[in-house]
Design a protein around this motif. Structure first.
Motif, short mmCIF file in Angstrom:
data_model
loop_
_atom_site.label_atom_id
_atom_site.label_comp_id
_atom_site.label_asym_id
_atom_site.label_seq_id
_atom_site.Cartn_x
_atom_site.Cartn_y
_atom_site.Cartn_z
N ALA A 44 -3.71 3.13 -3.46
CA ALA A 44 -2.95 2.41 -2.44
C ALA A 44 -2.84 3.30 -1.21
O ALA A 44 -2.39 4.45 -1.31
CB ALA A 44 -1.57 2.04 -2.98
N ARG A 45 -3.22 2.77 -0.05
CA ARG A 45 -3.27 3.60 1.15
C ARG A 45 -2.61 2.92 2.34
O ARG A 45 -2.56 1.69 2.42
CB ARG A 45 -4.73 3.92 1.53
N ALA A 55 2.47 1.60 -4.31
CA ALA A 55 1.73 0.35 -4.51
C ALA A 55 2.29 -0.79 -3.67
O ALA A 55 1.53 -1.63 -3.17
CB ALA A 55 1.75 -0.02 -5.99
N ALA A 58 0.93 -0.75 0.01
CA ALA A 58 -0.52 -0.77 0.25
C ALA A 58 -0.86 -1.77 1.34
O ALA A 58 -0.36 -2.90 1.36
CB ALA A 58 -1.25 -1.14 -1.03
N ARG A 115 -10.71 -3.35 1.95
CA ARG A 115 -9.65 -2.93 2.88
C ARG A 115 -9.88 -3.32 4.33
O ARG A 115 -8.98 -3.15 5.15
CB ARG A 115 -9.49 -1.41 2.80
#
Length: 239
Positions: A44-45, A55, A58, A115
């Motif tokens: 998760a970024r 999370a 994210a 993403r």
């Protein structure tokens, strides 16, 4: 009927099998499927800087990016710059293991699919200075950008960004000096028009983010509407 166009590539792989850069096992790519599955893990970024977040956060901006927004708009990273994947970056950058670049591009392509729903209009690699390019003989960021651009059906513009000032390596600069080290180091080729365009900036690794932030400042000054960093590895905040 089998696709005969793929036959030469299959024959070549059969005659010259690759050794996995991590475990040494044989396979069709520079990194075997088992190692890829074991080490290239979903994380998760933060949508903006790609640092790891919880999370529930994210795809959102982390607190640091909300408090002090960088010039770039988003970052896609395939993995963290930690062992053993950090060794792949070093092998590509300093060991001329160019076979790693297409594999990194493929892994990045998968990360982008998850993403980055809005693809850039074009890709450009982070440029090396003339002296470092002569010493190394190649730009590792360009080696990743070329197969990635082909996979995404996007143009790649190696001459878009230029180093107008040689800088010392960021890895050797003190944390407080890194922003100053790259200030004014980049320029946009006057023959390249980025006005109103979404530019994807490709690099092998993102550490402090100061280099990519300076590049984004430069691109937006030239009229770019949006800048997305596309990096194979992201250095965790504690590293």
């Amino acid at each position: 009927m089998p696709d005969l166009r793929a036959l030469p590539g299959r024959l070549l792989r059969a005659m010259l099998p690759s050794a996995c850069a991590l475990c040494g096992g044989y396979g069709d790519e520079a990194v075997c499927a088992a190692c890829e599955q074991a080490y290239v893990l979903p994380v998760a970024r933060c949508r903006c800087c790609a640092n790891p977040v919880g999370a529930l956060d994210a795809g959102r901006h982390c607190g640091a990016c909300l408090a002090d927004a960088p010039a770039f708009d988003a970052t896609v990273a395939a993995c963290d710059y930690t062992a053993p994947l950090d060794s792949l970056v070093l092998q590509l950058k300093f060991g001329a293991q160019l076979a790693l670049a297409p594999w990194m591009a493929r892994v990045l392509r998968a990360a982008i699919a998850v993403r980055a729903p809005d693809l850039p209009d074009l890709l450009c690699p982070v440029p090396l200075g003339p002296r470092r390019l002569v010493e190394r003989g190649y730009n590792q960021a360009l080696e990743v950008a070329k197969p990635l651009a082909a996979a995404l059906a996007l143009p790649v513009m190696p001459q878009l960004l230029q180093r107008v000032r040689e800088t010392s390596a960021q890895s050797g600069a003190a944390p407080g000096e890194r922003k100053k080290n790259v200030r004014g180091a980049f320029g946009v080729n006057v023959a390249c028009d980025v006005r109103g365009r979404h530019v994807g900036v490709v690099d092998d690794v993102m550490s402090s983010g100061h280099t990519l932030d300076e590049i984004a400042v430069t691109l937006k000054r030239a009229g770019a509407a949006r800048v997305t960093n596309i990096v194979f590895a992201r250095t965790p905040p504690h590293a």
